[in-house]
Design a protein around this motif. Structure first.
Motif, mmCIF file in Angstrom:
data_model
loop_
_atom_site.group_PDB
_atom_site.id
_atom_site.type_symbol
_atom_site.label_atom_id
_atom_site.label_comp_id
_atom_site.label_asym_id
_atom_site.label_seq_id
_atom_site.Cartn_x
_atom_site.Cartn_y
_atom_site.Cartn_z
ATOM 1 N N THR A 23 93.471 48.887 -30.485
ATOM 2 C CA THR A 23 94.428 47.808 -30.214
ATOM 3 C C THR A 23 94.771 47.781 -28.729
ATOM 4 O O THR A 23 94.800 46.716 -28.095
ATOM 5 N N LEU A 124 101.315 43.120 -36.802
ATOM 6 C CA LEU A 124 100.650 43.394 -35.532
ATOM 7 C C LEU A 124 100.471 42.122 -34.724
ATOM 8 O O LEU A 124 100.722 42.101 -33.508
ATOM 9 N N ALA A 152 89.114 42.416 -30.076
ATOM 10 C CA ALA A 152 89.331 43.652 -30.824
ATOM 11 C C ALA A 152 88.019 44.354 -31.166
ATOM 12 O O ALA A 152 88.014 45.553 -31.453
#
Length: 226
Positions: A23, A124, A152
Motif C-alpha cells: 500500500t 482503505l 497497487a
C-alpha cells in the motif's frame, strides 16, 4: 535520488509497520514516483525544478511557503502545513524512513477513523481519499483513489531489499504540538479544499430498514457510488 519499488517496500516494512508495504509503495509511486526530494507547490501554474538534495529542497520549499503557498514534500508528499503535527522538521522531512513513516501514520490514522462499519478494502479506499484531500469523497472524485489502486500492482512479485536507515537526527521539530491532535484530523493536503469530514457512524440494525437504507445511501455517496 529515485528509489526503486524494491527499496520502497524495504523502507515501508521497517519505517511504516502499521501499513502494508504494498500500500505504501502504491501511494509513494502515485505521489512522487519514488523521488526522494520531490516537491509539489499547491496553487502555482509551473512547478519548480526538482532539487537534488535535502538542503536545496528545503530552501525552495521554504521560499514558496514564505509567499503563502503550501508545499507537498518528499516520497509521501507530506504537506508543509502538517509537518509540526507529525513531529517533522526541515532537517528530517526528506529522510526516506521518516517521510514514509509519517505517511504511514496518516494512512493508519485515517483507516482507524473510518473502518467501523466498513469492509477493509472499502475503508482503505476512504482512507486514501482522506490522505489526498482530507475528505472521504474528494479523492474518489478527482481520481486519486483510482490511481493508487491502479498502481497497487507495481509491487507484485518484487522482493523488498533491506534498508538501513541512518542514525536518528538530533534536530528538534520547529514547533511542539500537543499529543491530543489526531492524525486523521490533519488539515487537507490539497489547498482550497474546505469540505467538512463527517464523523464515522455505525450501521443501523438490519431490522430498521428505513435507517439502513439511508445509511447505505450516505455511505455510497461518500465513495462516489449511486
Amino acid at each position: 535520488m529515485q528509489f526503486t519499488t524494491a527499496a520502497i517496500l524495504g523502507i515501508a516494512a521497517q519505517c511504516a509497520p502499521g501499513v502494508a508495504p504494498s500500500t505504501i509503495a502504491a501511494v509513494v509511486h502515485t505521489e512522487s514516483k519514488g523521488f526522494q526530494f520531490a516537491l509539489n507547490v499547491n496553487g502555482v501554474a509551473r512547478q519548480p525544478v526538482r532539487p537534488s538534495s535535502a538542503d536545496a529542497a528545503a530552501k525552495v520549499a521554504r521560499a514558496y511557503i514564505a509567499r503563502g503557498y503550501s508545499v507537498d514534500l518528499g516520497l509521501g508528499q507530506i504537506n508543509s502545513r502538517n509537518m509540526a503535527a507529525l513531529g517533522l522538521s526541515w532537517e528530517s522531512v526528506f529522510d526516506p524512513c521518516i517521510n514514509i513513516g509519517a505517511a504511514g501514520k496518516v494512512l493508519a490514522g485515517n483507516y482507524q477513523q473510518v473502518s467501523r462499519g466498513r469492509l477493509p478494502q472499502e475503508a482503505l479506499r476512504v482512507a486514501l481519499s482522506m490522505y489526498n484531500t482530507g475528505s472521504r469523497s474528494g479523492g474518489f472524485r478527482n481520481g486519486y483513489v483510482s490511481r493508487v489502486m491502479n498502481n497497487a500492482g507495481i509491487s507484485s512479485g518484487v522482493a523488498a531489499v533491506n534498508y538501513s536507515p541512518e542514525p536518528p537526527l538530533s534536530a528538534k521539530p520547529e514547533r511542539a504540538v500537543p499529543p491530543r491532535i489526531m492524525l486523521a484530523d490533519l488539515v487537507a493536503e490539497n489547498i482550497g479544499n474546505t469540505e467538512p469530514v463527517a464523523a464515522a457512524d455505525a450501521p443501523p440494525p438490519t431490522w430498521d430498514v428505513f435507517a439502513r437504507a439511508a445509511y447505505e445511501s450516505r455511505r455510497a455517496s461518500e465513495i462516489g457510488g449511486s
